[in-house]
Enzyme design. Structure first.
Site, PDB file in Angstrom:
ATOM      1  N   SER A 165       0.851  -1.183   0.000  1.00 54.73           N
ATOM      2  CA  SER A 165       0.000   0.000   0.000  1.00 54.73           C
ATOM      3  C   SER A 165       0.888   1.235   0.000  1.00 54.73           C
ATOM      4  CB  SER A 165      -0.891   0.012   1.243  1.00 54.73           C
ATOM      5  OG  SER A 165      -1.559   1.249   1.390  1.00 54.73           O
TER       6      SER A 165
ATOM      7  N   TYR B  97      -2.213   0.846  10.711  1.00 53.56           N
ATOM      8  CA  TYR B  97      -2.090   0.327   9.346  1.00 53.56           C
ATOM      9  C   TYR B  97      -0.785   0.766   8.686  1.00 53.56           C
ATOM     10  CZ  TYR B  97      -3.517  -0.838   4.551  1.00 53.56           C
ATOM     11  OH  TYR B  97      -3.593  -1.356   3.283  1.00 53.56           O
TER      12      TYR B  97
END
Length: 262
Positions: free
Chosen positions: A147, A160
């Site tokens: 990501s 995250y």
């Protein structure tokens, strides 16, 4: 993105993935499901791994793939999954997710542990289990769906971003360690991708999940990322796509998103 189809010894055209077995984790929905579908179309023999077997089997039956139960957070599950595979040429480490949007001062440590377990330790478990087969294939690929959160931090994303930064660091170390082996190490880092479950799992409601994408013209969808994955995997094997960052045009950076007024 596309490449020319290779030729077999007889001179006839063959699909890029013909004769190669690809494993896709987290394949029951979203990017994983889209990737599995695309790789089957490219000629790969695809094995799907995920926890939700009803959904996984339905997908496998519809695209002509094989479904096996896999919980990347469970060592026994990973071992059993690996034991069912006769060969592995490609591993797409896609299983992952975000489970909160808390500030550090409000950190839920259980959520932090779950985030790290799924995104980092789970990925390491699967990679370690299948790496001997990838090396033995003589032309292996291990691809990580990470990501842009592994490259840039942002408010409310501490658990995250910390996990994805950890994954990004592991991928870099693995590439160095495997430089003498016939295995490519590829990382695809998507930005804003509109899928059915990612923001819902993170924020807990459909309303909050939809607000993430409100006003954004053409956010990426799972098929866009699957296209990038398939392209990277079907390059000649001496070509390694170390890192591909892919965002929608409306997202110039992690924190800079153009939203149109209704």
């Amino acid at each position: 993105m596309s490449g020319g189809s290779p030729l077999t010894r007889s001179g006839t055209s063959a699909l890029p993935g013909a004769g190669r077995t690809a494993v896709v984790t987290g394949a029951s929905s979203g990017i994983g499901a889209a990737t599995a579908t695309r790789l089957v179309a490219e000629g790969f023999d695809v094995v799907l791994g995920a926890r939700r077997m009803e959904r996984l089997t339905e997908l496998a039956d519809s695209i002509g793939a094989r479904a096996l139960p896999l919980d990347v957070t469970d060592a026994a599950s990973v071992e059993a999954f690996a034991g069912e595979l006769d060969r592995v040429d490609v591993l797409v480490n896609n299983a992952g997710g975000a489970f909160d949007a808390n500030r550090v001062e409000d950190a839920d440590l259980d959520s932090w542990a779950r985030t790290y377990e799924v995104n980092v330790l789970g990925t390491v478990r699967v990679t370690r289990a299948l790496l001997p087969a990838l090396v033995a294939s003589g032309a292996g690929d291990v691809l990580f769906v990470s990501s842009t959160a592994g490259l840039v931090t942002y408010e409310g994303g501490s658990s995250y971003t910390a996990a994805k930064h950890g994954l990004h660091a592991m991928v870099g170390a693995l590439r160095l360690e495997l430089v003498a082996e016939p295995v490519r190490v590829i990382e695809i880092a998507p930005g804003m991708v509109h899928t059915a479950e990612f923001s819902l799992n993170r924020l807990g409601s459909e309303e909050k999940a939809e607000a993430v994408y409100r006003g954004v013209r053409e956010p990426l969808v799972a098929d866009d990322v699957a296209d990038c994955i398939a392209w990277a995997l079907t390059r000649p094997h001496h070509v390694n796509i170390d890192l591909m960052v892919v965002r929608p045009r409306a997202q110039a950076a992690q924190h800079k998103v153009h939203r149109e007024e209704a």
